[in-house]
Motif scaffolding. Structure first.
Motif, PDB file in Angstrom:
ATOM      1  N   ALA A   1       3.814  -3.670  -5.512  1.00  0.00           N
ATOM      2  CA  ALA A   1       4.853  -4.112  -4.569  1.00  0.00           C
ATOM      3  C   ALA A   1       4.844  -3.221  -3.337  1.00  0.00           C
ATOM      4  O   ALA A   1       4.945  -3.703  -2.198  1.00  0.00           O
ATOM      5  CB  ALA A   1       6.208  -4.086  -5.263  1.00  0.00           C
ATOM      6  N   GLU A   2       4.745  -1.933  -3.565  1.00  0.00           N
ATOM      7  CA  GLU A   2       4.685  -0.972  -2.452  1.00  0.00           C
ATOM      8  C   GLU A   2       3.517  -1.305  -1.542  1.00  0.00           C
ATOM      9  O   GLU A   2       3.642  -1.323  -0.328  1.00  0.00           O
ATOM     10  CB  GLU A   2       4.482   0.464  -2.994  1.00  0.00           C
ATOM     11  CG  GLU A   2       5.763   1.156  -3.389  1.00  0.00           C
ATOM     12  CD  GLU A   2       6.720   1.313  -2.197  1.00  0.00           C
ATOM     13  OE1 GLU A   2       7.877   0.906  -2.347  1.00  0.00           O
ATOM     14  OE2 GLU A   2       6.305   1.806  -1.108  1.00  0.00           O
TER      15      GLU A   2
ATOM     16  N   ASP B   1       1.972  -4.139  -1.249  1.00  0.00           N
ATOM     17  CA  ASP B   1       2.215  -5.389  -0.523  1.00  0.00           C
ATOM     18  C   ASP B   1       3.080  -5.140   0.704  1.00  0.00           C
ATOM     19  O   ASP B   1       2.834  -5.647   1.782  1.00  0.00           O
ATOM     20  CB  ASP B   1       2.899  -6.413  -1.443  1.00  0.00           C
ATOM     21  CG  ASP B   1       1.884  -6.994  -2.426  1.00  0.00           C
ATOM     22  OD1 ASP B   1       2.299  -7.552  -3.462  1.00  0.00           O
ATOM     23  OD2 ASP B   1       0.673  -6.867  -2.139  1.00  0.00           O
ATOM     24  N   LYS B   2       4.154  -4.330   0.448  1.00  0.00           N
ATOM     25  CA  LYS B   2       5.052  -4.020   1.555  1.00  0.00           C
ATOM     26  C   LYS B   2       4.283  -3.435   2.716  1.00  0.00           C
ATOM     27  O   LYS B   2       4.517  -3.785   3.858  1.00  0.00           O
ATOM     28  CB  LYS B   2       6.100  -3.002   1.092  1.00  0.00           C
ATOM     29  CG  LYS B   2       7.311  -3.613   0.483  1.00  0.00           C
ATOM     30  CD  LYS B   2       8.486  -2.598   0.486  1.00  0.00           C
ATOM     31  CE  LYS B   2       9.456  -2.954  -0.630  1.00  0.00           C
ATOM     32  NZ  LYS B   2      10.066  -1.785  -1.198  1.00  0.00           N
ATOM     33  N   GLN B   3       3.363  -2.538   2.409  1.00  0.00           N
ATOM     34  CA  GLN B   3       2.646  -1.816   3.459  1.00  0.00           C
ATOM     35  C   GLN B   3       1.631  -2.706   4.180  1.00  0.00           C
ATOM     36  O   GLN B   3       1.334  -2.481   5.336  1.00  0.00           O
ATOM     37  CB  GLN B   3       1.923  -0.586   2.880  1.00  0.00           C
ATOM     38  CG  GLN B   3       2.870   0.560   2.614  1.00  0.00           C
ATOM     39  CD  GLN B   3       2.240   1.638   1.737  1.00  0.00           C
ATOM     40  OE1 GLN B   3       1.058   1.622   1.478  1.00  0.00           O
ATOM     41  NE2 GLN B   3       3.045   2.584   1.280  1.00  0.00           N
TER      42      GLN B   3
END
Lengths: 227, 259, 763
Positions: free
Chosen positions: A220-221, A223-225
C-alpha cells in the motif's frame, strides 16, 4: 513484479536470514564434534581412538566454538538473538494448549493444533532447555578443564555427572530436533533460509499472517508513492 | 579366585629406593616413569624431631575409586589387586582425580601406576619391589597370610612405637596393600578412611551405561517414529490439498501468477 | 674451570654397525625403558625368549654383592641378588638394580682414542686398540727412560683396579700406586685399628649384627649410605629390639629410627667418646674381665679420661650431659653385645685416626672384640694367587678390597731406588699410599718428579680435594692414560683413553672376601663387550706385554687364570657355576675359636689401650680432644654424604638412577634459611672460604640439620659435557674442598674443613 527472490513469495517464505544461519552452523558443527569426541571418552568401544591426544584437543577446540555462540550471535544479529531469548521464555494460551496436544503434532498431524507464532511452543521449550543445559555443560566443562586440582574427588565426580547428564539431555534434544526437521521438511530453512509456505501456514500461522499483513501494508505504501 | 596382597612395613623401610629401581627395571618403565615414590616426613622443630619415610605406592583398594571412575575398564580388580591395562586406557585422567591416595599419574598420555606385578607373578617370579628390598620391608602372598604377618610385625613394633598399627584391613573396602605403620596415618599424610564418592559410583553404575543406552535407544526409536510421522504428515497434506486448505505445490502444482 | 667438550672423530668402520652388542648401532636413547621399547612392546622381557642366567659381582659400588644376571636374546634385562652370596643374600640395593642401565648408558666410551688437540680440550680421534696400546706403551717407556719407573703414578678404583693399581704397578716397579678408598676414605679407620688391636677393620666391617643389642653410629647414615648387607642387618637387629644411638649433626634416615639421636656439634665426636670412656670406667660399667685378659694400658687410660666428664663434653659437643651419660649406660647395659660401628668414610678433620682410636677404646671397654654380638674377626679367604715371579716392588695401594697386611719395616723401593712419593713416614706415620699426596710431586717435582699417570676408574676431578691443583698436575704431566667406562670429567685431560667393558661384559679376578664366613665369588660375562671395549685384565695384559712384563702375564686366557687359582681349593669355573657362583669357607670369628691364643696381632698380643707406637712416633698415645676451626661468620661447615641411589660420582649419569635422583640439594637449617632470606627450593651458588664456587644447587630448608652446618650429597656438580644427564646438575662438594687437613698418623685427607656461604647472585 520483480524477478528477485522475495521474503514472502508464492511458494516459500524466508524464515532464517544469513547471519542466524551461520550462528546455527557454528553451534551445530561444534556440538557434533563435542558429542563425538566426548563419546570417545564415555563409550568403552570407542576409547581406542583417544590415545594420542587428538580427541582431547578437538574436544577443547570445539568447546571454544560452542562457548562462542552466544557472543557471536549477539555481535552478528543482536536483535535476532534478543528476540530468540525472550521468545523462548514467553508462552501464551495458544502455546499451553499446543503443548497439551504435543503428541498429535509429534506424529505428523498439524490439524487441530492451535495457531502458533514464529516459534511453536515445542521450539520455545527446545531453545529454553538448550540454553539452560548449555550453561550447565559449559560450567562443568570449564571446571573439568581448568579447576580439577581444587575440585577433589567428589567435586570431580559431580562435574563429570553434570557434564554427562547435560550432554545426554542435549543429545536427546538433538534427536528431537532432527526428528521434527525431518517430519516437517524444515531443513531448507537452515540451508537456504526458506521454508515451504504451506507448511508455514499449517504450523506457524500467526507468523505468516503477520508477514502477509506487513507485506500488504508495504505494498500500500508503495502504491501511495508511485501515484 | 584367591586374594593376594602386599605387605609394606614402614617400621623397617629406611627409604633406600631399591624398590623404585627394581620396579623401573623389571617393568621396563620409561623415562621419568615411576610406580613408587619415597616421600620424606618430618615433624617437630630441631632438635625435637620425629620422622620417617612414606613408601608411597598403589594401595590396591578393595573399593577402588580409580576402577569406579574409569570409563574404559582399563583399571580393574583381579585377585585382590587393582590392575591397569594401559593398552585400553583412553587417557581421560579421571583416575588421577578420583584416587584418594594420589597414585595414578599421566605418563605419555595414559594412566600409569603399579600393576601389582601380576604378569611377573604369573610367570613364576616375585614382584620386583618385594624381591629386592634389603630391609625386608615388603612381602607378597595370599591376603590372609599377609594380614597375619602384618599383625605379627605391628605387635613387635609396639616395643618401639606404642601406637604401631596395621592400616588397610577395612579402609576402602580392604586394601591389597597392608601397611604396618609406626603411628597414625595422619602423620604420613595418608587419609584415615577414604571412601569412593557416591557420585563417582552413580556415574559408573547409572550415568555411563544409561547415557549410551538411552542415546542409542532414542535414536533408533526416533528414527522409526520419524518415518511413520512423516508419512502421516504427507497424507495429511494430501487431504488438506484436496480440501483446498493449502495450495499444495510440492507435487508440481500450478504456480499462481501474481497476487 | 673452562668447560671442555668431547669432540671425537669417529672411525669409519664403526658407522657400519657392530656384530655384537647390536644395540650400539641404534640411535642412543636416554633410558632403559626406551631401549626395551625397541624390542617387542607387547611381551614383558621375561616372555620374549629363553632367560640366560649368569653369576656376577656387582660393581656399581665397592661393596660387591654377588648377583644373578638375567639375559634374554643377548640383552641384559635384570640383575638381582644371588641368594647364595653372603653379602646380597638374594637382595639388592637401588644401585645394583641400576646396573643394567649403567651398562646401556648411551654416553659410554666406545673406542680407544688419542688426543688431537691440546690436553684438556677434549679433542680426540678414535683409533684401533693396536695403535692406542702401542702409543701408550711407548709413552710409558719414554717417561721411564727419562725419570725411572717410579715416575709413573697409577690410580685405580672399582673392581678391576687390582689389574692396574696392584698387578701392573708392582710388576712395572712403581710404589706410587694408590686407591681413593685408602687416604680419601678408610685409612684413619684401618691404621687406628691396626695400632689398637693389630689388624685393619677390613672391607666387610666385622660387626656381629646377628647378635648385637646396642649400637652407636657416628655419622654412619645407613639407608642413605645404602650398603645392601648393612641395611639388611640393621633392619633385622632393630626388629629384634637392638638399641640404636646415632651421633649426627643431621637427622638422617637412620637417625629418625634411632632410640637416641644426638645432634652433635661437628668435629667433637672424640670428646664424646672420651666422656663415654669416663662414664664406663668411673661408674664401673666396663667389661672388667675382658679388659683384664685382653688389654694393655688400662691404668693409663683410666687416669687419662678421669677429667673428661660428661659435663666437660657437654659444653664441647653441644649435648646435654645427662644424655651423654645415659647413652653410655645404654651401651654398657648391653655389653658385650654392644659396639660403636666403625663406619667407612672416616677422613673428616685431619685428626681422624685418633677419633677412630677413641671408638675402638670404647668398644674394647665394652668387651666387643671377638665376642658374639660385638665385633668378630674376619678371616681371609684361602685361595692361592697365580704363580708370578716376585714383583718388582711391593705395593701399598690398600683400599676396600685389600687384604689386611703388615706395615713393612723398610719402605719398598722401586728399581731406581725411590720409595713412594706421598711423604709417608715424613708427613704422616703409616698406611697405604695417600693419593692426594701424589698430586704435588706431579707439579713441583718434590721429592722427585712424577711424570706419567695411569688412571683406572677414579673420577679424578670429583674425588681428590683441591681439584684446581689436580688440573695443574694434569697439565704438568708428560703422559696421561685413562681407562674408564664413561667420559668422566677428567677424560678430557687424557692423552690416551682406553674404554673398558663393564662388569657385565667381562670376566674378572675372583672376588674374595675376608668375612665371618670367608667366601669366593665368580664374575662371568653375561654378554660380549659392547662397542669396541675390552675387559681390564685384557688391557692390563696388552699393556704389560708391550712394556716388557710378559713374565707377569703368562696365562693365555682369563679362564685359564681363574681355573689355576680355583684348583687350589679344589674347584673350577664350571664347579663354581654349578655351586651357585659362591664358595664359602669356615671362619674364625670369636675368641674361643683361637683356643686360648691371641687373635690380636699386636706386639703383646693384647689390645693397646695405650699405644706405644704412637708415643714413639711423637703422637698422642691415647686420644685427646682437639678442637677444629669454627666456621667464619656468615659461613657454614660443609658436610657431605651419600644418596641411596648413587655411588660417589659414578652413577649420576646412569639413566634409571638419574631419573630417580637427578640432582643434589644443599640441606640448610630452616631457621638459618629464614635469616638469609632463602626459601625452600631456591637455587643458590655455594662459595667457600677461598672463593671457590659451585652450583646452582637447590636449597632444602629443613629442621633436620644444625644451624652451623650444611649438607649435600657428594658426586654432583660435574663438569663433563660427555655425560648428557649428569653434566652441570647440582653442586660439587669436591670443587668446594680447596683445603683438606692431613691426618698425621694415616695420611687421610680430612675434607670436612671447608666452609661455605649461600649466594643468591650469579645463579
Amino acid at each position: 513484479m520483480t524477478t528477485q527472490k522475495q521474503a514472502l513469495g508464492d511458494r516459500e517464505v524466508l524464515r532464517y536470514r544469513k547471519r542466524p544461519r551461520i550462528v546455527h552452523a557454528i553451534l551445530a558443527s561444534s556440538f557434533l564434534i563435542l558429542l563425538l569426541t566426548g563419546l570417545v571418552i564415555l563409550w568403552p568401544a570407542l576409547s581406542f581412538l583417544a590415545p594420542g591426544g587428538t580427541t582431547r584437543w578437538l574436544h577443547r577446540v570445539a568447546a571454544v566454538g560452542f562457548m562462542s555462540v552466544p557472543i557471536v550471535y549477539l555481535i552478528a544479529d543482536r536483535e535476532g538473538a534478543k528476540e530468540l531469548m525472550v521468545d523462548s521464555f514467553k508462552y501464551d494460551r495458544d502455546d499451553w494448549r499446543w503443548i497439551k496436544r504435543f503428541w498429535s503434532y509429534a506424529f505428523g498431524h498439524t490439524a487441530n493444533m492451535p495457531k502458533q507464532g514464529r516459534l511453536n511452543a515445542g521450539q520455545k521449550m527446545h531453545h529454553a532447555l538448550v540454553m539452560l543445559l548449555s550453561a550447565a555443560i559449559v560450567a562443568s566443562g570449564l571446571a573439568l578443564w581448568f579447576f580439577t586440582p581444587s575440585l577433589g574427588a567428589t567435586g570431580h565426580a559431580w562435574a563429570v555427572v553434570i557434564h554427562d547428564l547435560s550432554m545426554l539431555a542435549l543429545t536427546l534434544l538433538l534427536v528431537g530436533h532432527l526428528y521434527f526437521t525431518f517430519v516437517y521438511k524444515a531443513l531448507s530453512g537452515m540451508t537456504r533460509g526458506y521454508v515451504d509456505k504451506d507448511e508455514a501456514r499449517l504450523e506457524h500461522a500467526k507468523w505468516l499472517e503477520e508477514l502477509e499483513q506487513e507485506a500488504a501494508e508495504g505494498a500500500a505504501e508503495e502504491d501511495k508513492q508511485t501515484v | 579366585m584367591s586374594q593376594y596382597a602386599f605387605l609394606l612395613d614402614l617400621g623397617r623401610c629406611i627409604g633406600c629406593q631399591a624398590c623404585v629401581a627394581s620396579c623401573k627395571v623389571g617393568n621396563e618403565l620409561g623415562e621419568g616413569q615411576q610406580y613408587i615414590e619415597l616421600i620424606e616426613k618430618t615433624h617437630g622443630e630441631f632438635p625435637n624431631l620425629t620422622g620417617g619415610w612414606d613408601n608411597h605406592r598403589c594401595f590396591h583398594c578393595g573399593d577402588a575409586a580409580c576402577v569406579t571412575v574409569c570409563p574404559t575398564g582399563a583399571l580393574f580388580k583381579e585377585d585382590g589387586l587393582t590392575r591397569l591395562d594401559r593398552d585400553i586406557c583412553s587417557g581421560c585422567s579421571y583416575c588421577t582425580e578420583a584416587c584418594p591416595y594420589d597414585i595414578p599419574v599421566m605418563w605419555e598420555g595414559k594412566s600409569s601406576k603399579c600393576d601389582g606385578c601380576a604378569e611377573t607373578v604369573r610367570a613364576g617370579g616375585t614382584p620386583w619391589c618385594v624381591g629386592t628390598c634389603p630391609s625386608m620391608a615388603l612381602e607378597y602372598g595370599p591376603r590372609e597370610e599377609i594380614r597375619a604377618e602384618a599383625h605379627r610385625r605391628a605387635e613387635a613394633l609396639r616395643g618401639r612405637y606404642p601406637n604401631a598399627q596395621v592400616y588397610g584391613e577395612t579402609q576402602a573396602g580392604g586394601l591389597g596393600l597392608l601397611v604396618v605403620m609406626p603411628d597414625d596415618p595422619e602423620l604420613l599424610d595418608i587419609p584415615i578412611d577414604p571412601k569412593v564418592p557416591f557420585m563417582a559410583d552413580a556415574w559408573q553404575k547409572v550415568v555411563q551405561p544409561a547415557s549410551v543406552g538411552i542415546t542409542i535407544g532414542a535414536a533408533v526409536v526416533a528414527g522409526a517414529a520419524a518415518v511413520i510421522a512423516r508419512r502421516r504428515h504427507e497424507e495429511e497434506l494430501e487431504v488438506l490439498e484436496a480440501e483446498g486448505v493449502i495450495s499444495g505445490h510440492a507435487d508440481g502444482g500450478e504456480e499462481e501468477e501474481g497476487q | 674451570m673452562a668447560r671442555v667438550k668431547l669432540d671425537i672423530t669417529r672411525r669409519a668402520f664403526l658407522k657400519g654397525g657392530l656384530a655384537t652388542g647390536g644395540l650400539a648401532a641404534i640411535a642412543p636413547t636416554a633410558s632403559i625403558g626406551a631401549v626395551n621399547g625397541m624390542l617387542n612392546a607387547k611381551d614383558p622381557w621375561y616372555r620374549e625368549g629363553a632367560i640366560e642366567t649368569t653369576y656376577n659381582v656387582c660393581d656399581v659400588c665397592p661393596w660387591r654383592c654377588g648377583v644373578v644376571v638375567k639375559t634374554v636374546n643377548g640383552v641384559v634385562r635384570k640383575i638381582d641378588g644371588n641368594p647364595k652370596d653372603p653379602k646380597s643374600r638374594g637382595m639388592l640395593c637401588a644401585r645394583g638394580q641400576g646396573g643394567v642401565s649403567f651398562m646401556y648408558d648411551p654416553d659410554r666410551l666406545q673406542a680407544p682414542m688419542i688426543r688431537t688437540g691440546e690436553r684438556g680440550s677434549g679433542q680426540f680421534k678414535e683409533v684401533t686398540w693396536e695403535e692406542a696400546l702401542d702409543y701408550t706403551a711407548a709413552a710409558l717407556l719414554n717417561v721411564k727412560d727419562k725419570y725411572g719407573e717410579e715416575a709413573l703414578a697409577v690410580f685405580g678404583h672399582t673392581s678391576g683396579d687390582h689389574w692396574f693399581a696392584d698387578h701392573f704397578a708392582q710388576a712395572w716397579g712403581t710404589p706410587n700406586a694408590a686407591k681413593p678408598s685408602a687416604s680419601l676414605c678408610l685409612s684413619p679407620r684401618d691404621e687406628a685399628a691396626t695400632l689398637t688391636y693389630g689388624s685393619a677393620v677390613g672391607g666387610h666391617e666385622p660387626v656381629d649384627w646377628d647378635g648385637i643389642a646396642a649400637m652407636t653410629l657416628i655419622g654412619s647414615h645407613i639407608g642413605e649410605d645404602a650398603r645392601n648387607t648393612v641395611m639388611q642387618d640393621f633392619a633385622n637387629a632393630q626388629a629384634r629390639g637392638a638399641k640404636v644411638i646415632v651421633l649426627d649433626p643431621r637427622f638422617s634416615s637412620v637417625a629418625a629410627k634411632a632410640d637416641y639421636w644426638l645432634p652433635i656439634k661437628p668435629g667433637t665426636d672424640t670428646a664424646l667418646m672420651l666422656a663415654w670412656m669416663n662414664v664406663l670406667i668411673t661408674e664401673d660399667l666396663y667389661d672388667k674381665a675382658y679388659v683384664a685378659t685382653w688389654t694393655e694400658g688400662f691404668d693409663q687410660l683410666a687416669a687419662h679420661v678421669a677429667e673428661f666428664t660428661p659435663d666437660w663434653a657437654a659444653g664441647i659437643t653441644d649435648l646435654p650431659a645427662a644424655q651423654i651419660r645415659e647413652t653410655a649406660q645404654v651401651m654398657a647395659a648391653n655389653l658385650p653385645r654392644a659396639a660403636v660401628i666403625p663406619g667407612r668414610h672416616t677422613v673428616w678433620y685431619g685428626n681422624d685416626s685418633q677419633r677412630m682410636r677413641a671408638t675402638y677404646l670404647v668398644n674394647t671397654l665394652l668387651g666387643a672384640y671377638g665376642r658374639e654380638g660385638g665385633m668378630y674377626f674376619n678371616k681371609s679367604v684361602y685361595l692361592e694367587h697365580y704363580p708370578y715371579p716376585p714383583y718388582t716392588v711391593t705395593g701399598s695401594s690398600g683400599g676396600c678390597s685389600a687384604e689386611p697386611g703388615e706395615e713393612a719395616a723398610e719402605l719398598p723401593l722401586g728399581p731406581t731406588g725411590k720409595a713412594r712419593a706421598d711423604g709417608v713416614r715424613e708427613v704422616f706415620m703409616r698406611g697405604p699410599t695417600a693419593m692426594q699426596e701424589l698430586i704435588d710431586p706431579m707439579v713441583s717435582g718434590d721429592p722427585y718428579p712424577i711424570k706419567s699417570l695411569m688412571v683406572y676408574g677414579v673420577n679424578l676431578l670429583n674425588s681428590i680435594p683441591n681439584p684446581q691443583k689436580t688440573i695443574e698436575a694434569l697439565k704438568a704431566l708428560e703422559f696421561v692414560v685413562a681407562i674408564d667406562v664413561l667420559p668422566q670429567e677428567h677424560i678430557a685431560w687424557a692423552d690416551v683413553v682406553l674404554p673398558e667393558a663393564t662388569y657385565l661384559e667381562r670376566y674378572d679376578d675372583l672376588w674374595t672376601v675376608p668375612h665371618k664366613t670367608p667366601y669366593i665369588a665368580l664374575r662371568e660375562p653375561a654378554v660380549d663387550p659392547l662397542y669396541d671395549t675390552k675387559p681390564g685384565w685384557w688391557i692390563s695384559r696388552e699393556l704389560g706385554t708391550r712394556v716388557g712384563l710378559d713374565a707377569f702375564y703368562k696365562w693365555e686366557t682369563i679362564e685359564e687364570y681363574l681355573d689355576k687359582r680355583l684348583i687350589s681349593v679344589g674347584s673350577s669355573i664350571e664347579k663354581l657355576k654349578a655351586e651357585g657362583g659362591v664358595i664359602t669357607q669356615d671362619g674364625k670369628p670369636y675368641l674361643e675359636d683361637f683356643d686360648g691364643s691371641s687373635p690380636f696381632h699386636t706386639e703383646t698380643g693384647k689390645i693397646n689401650l695405650y699405644s706405644p707406637e704412637l708415643a714413639e712416633a711423637g703422637h698422642d698415645p691415647m686420644p685427646v680432644y682437639e678442637p677444629v676451626d669454627e666456621p667464619p661468620t656468615g659461613f657454614f661447615r660443609l658436610l657431605y654424604g651419600r644418596s641411596p641411589v648413587h655411588t660417589f660420582a659414578k652413577t649420576q649419569n646412569t639413566p634409571v638412577l638419574y631419573e630417580i635422583d637427578p640432582e643434589n640439594e644443599v640441606w640448610v637449617n630452616a631457621g638459618a634459611c629464614e635469616e638469609l632470606g632463602v626459601a625452600d627450593g631456591d637455587y643458590v651458588m655455594l662459595e667457600n672460604q677461598d672463593g671457590a664456587r659451585s652450583g646452582p644447587v637447590k636449597v632444602k630448608a629443613t629442621e633436620r640439620i644444625r644451624h652451623d652446618a650444611v649438607y649435600m650429597v657428594h658426586g654432583f656438580g660435574q663438569n663433563a659435557p660427555g655425560l648428557t644427564n649428569a653434566n652441570g646438575k647440582g653442586a660439587s662438594d669436591t670443587k668446594l674442598q680447596t683445603r683438606y687437613k692431613l691426618d698425621p698418623i694415616s695420611g687421610g685427607a680430612g675434607m670436612r674443613v671447608n666452609f661455605v656461604r649461600l649466594d643468591k647472585e650469579g645463579v
